[in-house]
Write an enzyme that holds these catalytic residues in place. Structure first.
Site, PDB file in Angstrom:
ATOM      1  N   ARG A  75      -0.421   4.956  -0.281  1.00  0.00           N
ATOM      2  CA  ARG A  75      -0.298   4.511  -1.704  1.00  0.00           C
ATOM      3  C   ARG A  75      -0.956   5.567  -2.739  1.00  0.00           C
ATOM      4  NH1 ARG A  75       0.981  -0.541  -3.778  1.00  0.00           N
ATOM      5  NH2 ARG A  75       0.588  -1.252  -1.793  1.00  0.00           N
TER       6      ARG A  75
ATOM      7  N   ASP B  11      -7.493  -2.984   7.727  1.00  0.00           N
ATOM      8  CA  ASP B  11      -8.032  -2.820   6.069  1.00  0.00           C
ATOM      9  C   ASP B  11      -6.640  -3.378   5.084  1.00  0.00           C
ATOM     10  OD1 ASP B  11      -6.081  -0.778   6.549  1.00  0.00           O
ATOM     11  OD2 ASP B  11      -8.009   0.636   6.908  1.00  0.00           O
TER      12      ASP B  11
ATOM     13  N   GLU C 270      -7.577   0.123   0.977  1.00  0.00           N
ATOM     14  CA  GLU C 270      -7.840  -0.343   2.166  1.00  0.00           C
ATOM     15  C   GLU C 270      -9.468  -0.222   2.332  1.00  0.00           C
ATOM     16  OE1 GLU C 270      -3.728   1.220   2.676  1.00  0.00           O
ATOM     17  OE2 GLU C 270      -5.332   1.835   1.601  1.00  0.00           O
TER      18      GLU C 270
ATOM     19  N   HIS D  18       9.210   6.573   5.466  1.00  0.00           N
ATOM     20  CA  HIS D  18       8.832   4.867   5.159  1.00  0.00           C
ATOM     21  C   HIS D  18       9.764   4.689   4.259  1.00  0.00           C
ATOM     22  CE1 HIS D  18       5.966   2.025   3.621  1.00  0.00           C
ATOM     23  NE2 HIS D  18       5.359   2.330   4.823  1.00  0.00           N
TER      24      HIS D  18
ATOM     25  N   HIS E  23       2.905   8.226   3.723  1.00  0.00           N
ATOM     26  CA  HIS E  23       3.322   7.327   3.060  1.00  0.00           C
ATOM     27  C   HIS E  23       2.224   6.506   2.224  1.00  0.00           C
ATOM     28  CE1 HIS E  23       0.990   5.289   6.230  1.00  0.00           C
ATOM     29  NE2 HIS E  23       0.820   4.163   5.686  1.00  0.00           N
TER      30      HIS E  23
ATOM     31  N   GLU F 115     -10.891  -3.797  14.777  1.00  0.00           N
ATOM     32  CA  GLU F 115     -11.055  -2.592  14.154  1.00  0.00           C
ATOM     33  C   GLU F 115     -11.962  -2.553  13.149  1.00  0.00           C
ATOM     34  OE1 GLU F 115      -7.989   0.794  14.147  1.00  0.00           O
ATOM     35  OE2 GLU F 115      -8.160   0.218  12.139  1.00  0.00           O
TER      36      GLU F 115
END
Length: 374
Positions: free
Chosen positions: A207, A96, A132, A238, A205, A118
């Site tokens: 967004r 994604d 995503e 990250h 991490h 996936e």
């Protein structure tokens, strides 16, 4: 001979694509080329080294503080040239990411078949996870091959009107990767620091969690660690500067937690296998930790991996400080609640997903992944 082009750009993608690349390399009827976008640079390179894969193309798009516009434009511009030169029979993308979305879009423009590894994961909230959820829904529209990790993912695709003949339940290739990485004799200085204490493994991490949610997450974690002398936490932080600023603000000075630089997939899987508990907002760890019977608190409001929730190894705790604090504390102090979540039940694969996908690409008989009941 069938030419397969694989395109990926982030560490999680690489972990799940590298076993498949190495499997395709064993097939005489196919040749595989590798293109990386380097959407994540350092962390991507770590995984490639572990699996001994050297890309044929490196778009090297990573820039400091780039946004989604920059990433998408740069990938589209770079991948167009690769596709025109290589003229692949099939392009494989994973999951994604913006790399997967932009590559699938470019393939659509050039009418090149896409295989989506996936496929079918959904939250049906287009802004969570962001971007995503949008990316993976769009990729499904153009994919000729939908390699779904579970029956639930397959059913999501069927409900959306995808052609049943394009959907293959294969399991998740991350389980394949773990077969190559977890070592019973593994040692690491950070594990020596933890000693006999309970290891809490942290990743954060995402967004949509940047800003206030991430500060809340970190404050909750610190409060619990300050109250429990028998726990130590390791957080491979990250590379995103915004993540680092939040961690420094909320976690610095706590002697119960070590903020360390990103670790490679070999280290990560071995840390997970030795953990007492994991707190994360990532996706892959939700699939990996059930293999070890390690409970996972998912610091998000939604998850596209409900199989782990159903199996009992995952629990959604959101991003509010008090809820994370209560659930984290409860698992440390309530043995019965901990045991409920630590049942080793993996609904995501048996370690043969790459073989299944390679067989399908070759045109061999399809043998679907059917998970055993817990």
């Amino acid at each position: 001979m069938k030419k397969i082009l694989t395109v990926f750009g982030t560490r999680p993608e690489a972990i799940k694509m590298c076993p498949l690349i190495n499997e395709i390399k064993t097939r005489e009827s196919m040749v595989v080329k590798v293109c990386v976008t380097a959407q994540h640079r350092e962390m991507l390179d770590q995984v490639l080294k572990v699996f001994n894969i050297v890309p044929d193309y490196d778009l090297n798009i990573m820039r400091d503080r780039q946004d989604l516009f920059d990433i998408t434009i740069n990938i589209l511009d770079g991948i167009k040239r690769v596709l025109i030169v290589e003229k692949p029979d099939i392009v494989l993308v994973h999951g994604d990411t913006s790399t997967a979305f932009a590559t699938a879009l470019a393939c659509f423009y050039l009418q090149i078949p896409v295989g989506h590894v996936e496929a079918g994961l959904r939250t049906y909230n287009i802004y969570s996870p962001f971007p995503e959820e949008f990316n993976r829904e769009v990729i499904s529209i153009v994919s000729k091959y939908n390699f779904a990790p579970t029956e639930l993912a397959k059913n999501n695709l069927l409900k959306e009107g995808r052609d049943a003949n394009s959907i293959y339940v294969t399991g998740n290739t991350v389980i394949d990767a773990m077969k190559c990485t977890v070592d019973s004799n593994y040692t690491h200085p950070e594990l020596e620091w933890v000693g006999e204490d309970k290891l809490i493994f942290i990743t954060a991490h995402r967004r949509e969690n940047l800003g206030k949610p991430m500060h809340s997450m970190f404050r909750a974690i610190r409060r619990v660690l300050d109250e429990h002398d028998d726990c130590k936490a390791i957080y491979p932080i990250h590379m995103n500067p915004a993540v680092r600023e939040a961690a420094e603000s909320e976690l610095s000075g706590c002697d119960k937690i070590h903020l360390i630089e990103p670790i490679d997939v070999f280290d990560c899987h071995n840390f997970e296998a030795r953990s007492f508990l994991c707190l994360t907002d990532s996706g892959g760890i939700q699939e990996e930790c059930p293999s070890y019977g390690v409970p996972v608190l998912v610091m998000r409001d939604t998850t596209e991996r409900p199989e782990g929730i159903e199996a009992g190894t995952l629990k959604l705790v959101g991003t509010e400080e008090e809820k994370i604090y209560r659930m984290f504390k409860k698992l440390l102090e309530n043995e019965e609640e901990y045991q409920k979540m630590s049942r080793a039940c993996n609904p995501y694969g048996d370690g043969n997903s790459s073989i299944r996908i390679a067989d399908i690409l070759e045109g061999k008989e399809y043998n679907p992944w059917r998970p055993l009941k817990a």
